[in-house]
Design a protein around this motif. Structure first.
Motif, short mmCIF file in Angstrom:
data_model
loop_
_atom_site.label_atom_id
_atom_site.label_comp_id
_atom_site.label_asym_id
_atom_site.label_seq_id
_atom_site.Cartn_x
_atom_site.Cartn_y
_atom_site.Cartn_z
N VAL A 108 0.84 -1.21 0.00
CA VAL A 108 0.00 0.00 0.00
C VAL A 108 0.87 1.25 0.00
N ALA A 109 1.95 1.22 0.76
CA ALA A 109 2.86 2.37 0.80
C ALA A 109 3.50 2.62 -0.56
N GLN A 110 3.61 1.56 -1.37
CA GLN A 110 4.24 1.68 -2.69
C GLN A 110 3.22 1.90 -3.81
N GLY A 111 1.94 2.07 -3.45
CA GLY A 111 0.95 2.41 -4.45
C GLY A 111 -0.17 1.42 -4.68
N ALA A 112 -0.11 0.23 -4.05
CA ALA A 112 -1.21 -0.72 -4.17
C ALA A 112 -2.43 -0.18 -3.42
N ARG A 113 -3.62 -0.68 -3.79
CA ARG A 113 -4.85 -0.19 -3.17
C ARG A 113 -5.66 -1.35 -2.61
N ILE A 114 -6.09 -1.22 -1.35
CA ILE A 114 -6.97 -2.24 -0.76
C ILE A 114 -8.39 -1.98 -1.23
N VAL A 115 -8.96 -2.94 -1.94
CA VAL A 115 -10.31 -2.82 -2.47
C VAL A 115 -11.32 -3.47 -1.53
N ALA A 116 -10.92 -4.55 -0.87
CA ALA A 116 -11.83 -5.24 0.04
C ALA A 116 -11.03 -5.92 1.13
N GLN A 117 -11.61 -5.95 2.34
CA GLN A 117 -11.06 -6.71 3.46
C GLN A 117 -12.22 -7.29 4.25
N ASN A 118 -12.14 -8.59 4.54
CA ASN A 118 -13.22 -9.26 5.27
C ASN A 118 -12.80 -9.44 6.73
N ARG A 119 -13.47 -8.69 7.61
CA ARG A 119 -13.19 -8.76 9.04
C ARG A 119 -14.37 -9.34 9.81
N SER A 120 -15.06 -10.29 9.20
CA SER A 120 -16.27 -10.84 9.82
C SER A 120 -15.99 -11.53 11.15
N TYR A 121 -14.79 -12.03 11.34
CA TYR A 121 -14.43 -12.70 12.59
C TYR A 121 -14.43 -11.75 13.78
N GLU A 122 -14.32 -10.44 13.54
CA GLU A 122 -14.24 -9.48 14.64
C GLU A 122 -15.54 -9.36 15.42
N SER A 123 -16.65 -9.86 14.85
CA SER A 123 -17.93 -9.79 15.55
C SER A 123 -18.08 -10.88 16.61
N ASP A 124 -17.15 -11.83 16.66
CA ASP A 124 -17.22 -12.94 17.61
C ASP A 124 -16.20 -12.71 18.72
N PHE A 169 -6.13 -14.26 13.53
CA PHE A 169 -6.80 -14.03 12.25
C PHE A 169 -6.15 -12.89 11.48
N PHE A 170 -6.19 -13.01 10.16
CA PHE A 170 -5.82 -11.91 9.28
C PHE A 170 -6.95 -11.73 8.27
N PRO A 171 -7.39 -10.50 8.03
CA PRO A 171 -8.53 -10.30 7.14
C PRO A 171 -8.20 -10.64 5.69
N PRO A 172 -8.96 -11.52 5.05
CA PRO A 172 -8.79 -11.74 3.61
C PRO A 172 -8.86 -10.41 2.88
N THR A 173 -7.88 -10.17 2.00
CA THR A 173 -7.67 -8.84 1.43
C THR A 173 -7.51 -8.91 -0.08
N LEU A 174 -8.14 -7.97 -0.78
CA LEU A 174 -8.01 -7.84 -2.23
C LEU A 174 -7.24 -6.57 -2.54
N LEU A 175 -6.13 -6.70 -3.29
CA LEU A 175 -5.29 -5.56 -3.65
C LEU A 175 -5.30 -5.35 -5.16
N THR A 176 -5.39 -4.10 -5.57
CA THR A 176 -5.20 -3.74 -6.98
C THR A 176 -3.97 -2.85 -7.11
N CYS A 177 -3.63 -2.53 -8.36
CA CYS A 177 -2.48 -1.65 -8.64
C CYS A 177 -1.17 -2.25 -8.12
N VAL A 178 -1.07 -3.56 -8.13
CA VAL A 178 0.14 -4.24 -7.68
C VAL A 178 1.13 -4.32 -8.84
N ARG A 179 2.39 -4.10 -8.56
CA ARG A 179 3.44 -4.17 -9.58
C ARG A 179 4.40 -5.32 -9.26
N ASP A 180 5.07 -5.82 -10.31
CA ASP A 180 5.92 -7.00 -10.17
C ASP A 180 7.04 -6.82 -9.15
N GLU A 181 7.55 -5.61 -9.00
CA GLU A 181 8.70 -5.40 -8.13
C GLU A 181 8.32 -5.35 -6.64
#
Length: 493
Positions: free
Chosen positions: A348-364, A372-384
């Protein structure tokens, strides 16, 4: 939502040597990673216990290798039947110890049983041959012989399935085996010992020694009676084990780390691809060496696929795997959460963007001590970025854009790893061409889980040496002996 309880133990949490529970060295506590609750105190094998196990395996192997292939195979097939008959107990234990959802644990027990069944059948199909000698009056016999004692080292993410692959193949070949389960998940391995004894396995043919990797692995690598070292683990661990076994010229079979590309072609069915990719990435919460690590998406479909993935990811259920309806559970420990989080933060610091994070476990509230770690979807990811260069081992989906298919294949191969890969598209000829262009040991075309007992699987490059499964898997534990002889002649008395 119902919760499944931990089954009563039918085994003891101590080393299984020569068909009996043995004393060991230090004691460690195994916890449920979802809740932090204590499951059991496990006694580890010290170096002396490991040496006793090897010596017992040497004695047991002499008779086991002389048993008929049918007899050896029948023991393995009876083991498969017993595992299936008790899969609920095994699955509940596996979920409590490792964290994966119960349904995934049931699938792992069935997968493990399939290897005992497969190699139980393959045991009788180890064929030699008689061939014509280049010199007249002679012929030669090519025979396959059990290599000896096999040292088996298995990981925590598939603690019974990976053990089944190695145990079944080595025993089918006529070897005896010393099995070192992962430090974090020793219970499910210890549970196998008495089940195999019930199936008719003679004492000492399989020894199970939970313990520190530096202790057990060191003895297995150094002991002259151990002729095969089979490891599923990280590339770094594989390299260390190879070096340790080199003075003894031991055979090694290594299934190591991966960085699997998942290439979505422009004509892919996006609903099907979304369902398959989410299923793959939530499987064992992404803690799988063959999981999709880099998702290459054509620019024309990137927006549509991102939207579908975000919706599907947000709808998933993350929590205690012993409760019904869970799609993903915790990571194996707190350090894993820290490491995956650091990779995401850096991206994220290098320019990727978090589009979705599932924190459903936090309600329990009962899961506050879980890892637990929230399942995460990232866009704008680069090879380096590190998230694309290194194996993530967590439920993170990094999307990397491409514009030409040849570019995606080239970028997919720009890694020292070559374990698994995935290709999704409607044009099967194009899918096949892309699959053949990828440097990986196995490629799933429109298939998220191409691993089966009948199918050989192994990595290339820094992802491994040798294969497991298929008719090839048993060969890792066999040596060839050639006997050159004169042809017998008819003699008149």
């Amino acid at each position: 939502m119902s919760t499944k309880s931990l089954p009563h133990f039918w085994f003891e949490p101590r080393p299984w040597i020569d068909g009996q529970w043995q004393t060991g060295g230090e004691t460690v506590t195994v916890h449920n990673p979802a809740t932090g609750a204590k499951i059991a105190d496990v006694t580890r094998a010290d170096a002396a216990a490991v040496r006793r196990a090897i010596e017992g395996a040497v004695k047991a192997q002499r008779a086991w290798r002389e048993a008929s292939a049918v007899e050896r195979g029948n023991v393995l097939k009876r083991t498969a039947a017993l595992l299936l008959a008790r899969k609920d107990e095994f699955a509940r234990l596996l979920t409590a110890e490792q964290g994966k959802p119960y349904a995934q644990a049931v699938g792992e027990i069935e997968y493990a049983a399939s290897f005992f069944q497969w190699f139980g059948e393959e045991a009788r199909r180890v064929y030699g041959r008689i061939a014509a000698h280049p010199e007249a009056g002679r012929e030669y016999f090519v025979e396959h012989r059990a290599a000896g004692v096999a040292g088996l080292i298995t990981p925590w993410n598939f603690p019974i399935a990976q053990g089944a692959k190695k145990v079944a193949a080595s025993l089918a070949a006529g070897c005896s085996a010393v099995w070192k389960p992962a430090e974090l998940t020793p219970l499910i391995a210890l549970a196998v010992g008495p089940v195999m004894a019930e199936a008719g396995l003679p004492a000492g043919v399989l020894q199970i020694v939970p313990g520190r990797g530096s202790v057990v692995g060191g003895v297995l690598a150094e002991h002259p009676a151990v002729r095969v070292l089979s490891l599923t683990g990280s590339t770094a661990t594989g390299s260390t084990l190879m070096a340790a076994g080199a003075p003894g010229i031991k055979r090694v079979s290594l299934e190591l780390g991966g960085n699997a590309p998942f290439i979505v072609l422009p004509d892919a069915d996006l609903d099907f691809t979304t369902e398959q990719l989410i299923r793959l990435k939530l499987f064992v919460s992404g803690q799988v060496c063959v999981t999709a690590n880099r998702v290459f998406v054509h620019a024309d479909i990137e927006s549509a696929l991102t939207e579908k993935l975000a919706a599907k990811l947000n709808a998933a259920h993350v929590g205690n795997g012993l409760e019904d309806g869970m799609d993903a559970g915790p990571l194996i420990h707190r350090q894993a959460c820290t490491e995956v989080g650091a990779v995401v933060d850096q991206a994220v610091a290098q320019g990727a963007r978090i589009v979705a994070q599932n924190r459903s476990y936090e309600s329990d509230d009962t899961l506050r001590a879980g890892t637990f770690f929230p399942p995460t979807l990232l866009t704008c990811v680069r090879d380096e970025m590190k998230v694309a260069r290194d194996e993530i081992f967590g439920p993170v989906i990094p999307l990397l854009r491409y514009t030409r298919v040849s570019e995606a294949v080239r970028r997919a191969n720009e890694t020292p790893h070559g374990l698994a890969a995935y290709v999704y598209g409607r044009d099967l000829a194009q899918c096949h061409a892309v699959a053949r262009g990828i440097e990986a040991g196995i490629v799933g075309v429109n298939e998220w889980r191409p691993l089966k007992a009948e199918i050989p699987f192994g990595g290339i490059k820094q992802s491994g040496i040798g294969v497991e499964g298929g008719e090839e898997g048993i060969r890792e534990f066999l040596e060839i002996q050639v006997i050159s002889m004169p042809k017998p002649l008819i003699q008149d008395s």
